[in-house]
Design an enzyme around this catalytic site. Structure first.
Site, mmCIF file in Angstrom:
data_model
loop_
_atom_site.group_PDB
_atom_site.id
_atom_site.type_symbol
_atom_site.label_atom_id
_atom_site.label_comp_id
_atom_site.label_asym_id
_atom_site.label_seq_id
_atom_site.Cartn_x
_atom_site.Cartn_y
_atom_site.Cartn_z
ATOM 1 N N LEU A 93 0.682 -1.299 0.002
ATOM 2 C CA LEU A 93 0.078 -0.212 -0.026
ATOM 3 C C LEU A 93 0.879 1.232 0.084
ATOM 4 O O LEU A 93 1.735 1.482 0.879
ATOM 5 C CB LEU A 93 -0.938 -0.123 1.279
ATOM 6 C CG LEU A 93 -1.809 -1.170 1.318
ATOM 7 C CD1 LEU A 93 -2.629 -1.135 2.759
ATOM 8 C CD2 LEU A 93 -2.862 -1.183 0.382
ATOM 9 N N ASP A 193 -2.074 -2.270 19.890
ATOM 10 C CA ASP A 193 -0.462 -1.769 19.664
ATOM 11 C C ASP A 193 -0.750 -0.679 18.694
ATOM 12 O O ASP A 193 0.110 -0.387 17.861
ATOM 13 C CB ASP A 193 0.556 -2.705 19.447
ATOM 14 C CG ASP A 193 1.955 -2.148 19.517
ATOM 15 O OD1 ASP A 193 1.974 -1.159 20.242
ATOM 16 O OD2 ASP A 193 2.660 -2.792 18.796
#
Length: 287
Positions: A93, A193
């Site tokens: 991406l 996270d």
């Protein structure tokens, strides 16, 4: 093509996992116990590759977390193209700077992800944060679960850098966790996270990578976004709060949620994070 045996092994694994030939691979560096790569296949596709020479459950756990998050919104995480005990392959991406609309969209989508919920706090699989294992044993009470499964194990790992006075300070937080945790909330489906580096901005939205996914407290993800300064955080939070209003005092509780990742940093990187971890403990106690 390089004759390095490790590189050839990596290429052979990719060819086998993807069922397509790799035309070119570019090394992007690494972190913890793995290396990062951008690979171009002969059919023109580009993929992102995490690889390690040692067999490890880390990538399969990460893939399971991505898929679980994707059950709520398959656009907020990249699809897992292939995984084994040495390799994780995701689509490549292209990154971009987030604009206001992307930040607001991310806030709304994060709220929807959290609202998808979880059966309990924790998960039905082991977890990892970076290269360190996480105890995801399920529990019904978030304050107790957070103290026992997140703070206490990493306090043990970090104790040598915290000194006895620092250990006692964190133990005070654990002892008062029920009163510090705020109003009870049902388990949310969280990334676990969510520091700024684990949000990839691409295609006008925020895409979640590198999760430590589990059933947790939604304020944990928001506190992590603030910990290392996510871009356009005010826009993210405003859109989140509009979609799923946050209870009073959530900002003051952020240090409690930041204590775990800061103890992780002490465990991984040593005394340079001691001051931040102990400051979070003090702030949690005096909010």
């Amino acid at each position: 093509m390089s004759a390095d045996p490790r590189r050839l092994n990596r290429l052979n694994r990719l060819n086998r996992l993807l069922g397509a030939e790799v035309d070119r691979i570019v090394d992007l560096g690494g972190g913890h116990e793995w290396t990062l790569h951008r690979a171009t296949l002969t059919d023109g596709r580009e993929v992102f590759v995490k690889a390690t020479e040692r067999r490890s459950p880390v990538f399969e756990v990460e893939a399971a977390g991505l898929r679980w998050l994707g059950e709520a919104d398959d656009g907020i995480v990249p699809p897992v193209l292939a995984v084994d005990d040495r390799t994780l392959v995701l689509p490549w991406l292209d990154g971009e700077a987030p604009g206001p609309s992307a930040a607001e969209r991310f806030g709304r989508e994060l709220a929807a992800l959290h609202a998808a919920g979880a059966p309990s706090y924790g998960a039905d699989r082991p977890g990892f944060i970076a290269r360190l294992p996480l105890d995801n044993t399920p529990g019904d009470s978030w304050p107790q679960w957070y103290a026992e499964r997140r703070i206490e194990p990493f306090l043990r790992l970090a104790a040598g850098d915290l000194a006895p006075s620092g250990v006692r300070l964190v133990e005070q937080v654990m002892g008062r966790i029920a009163e510090l945790a705020g109003p009870a909330e049902p388990p949310s489906r969280i990334h676990g996270d969510l520091w700024s580096g684990n949000v990839l901005w691409s295609g006008g939205r925020g895409v979640l990578i590198d999760p430590a996914a589990h059933g947790g407290h939604r304020e944990t993800d928001l506190a992590m976004l603030a910990l290392f300064g996510a871009p356009r955080l005010d826009r993210i939070i405003a859109a989140y709060h509009e979609a799923a209003p946050l209870p009073d005092g959530w900002r003051e509780r952020a240090p409690l949620h930041q204590l775990h990742p800061l103890l992780v940093h002490v465990a991984l990187f040593g005394a340079s994070y001691t001051s931040a971890a102990l400051s979070a403990a003090r702030a949690a106690l005096t909010r």
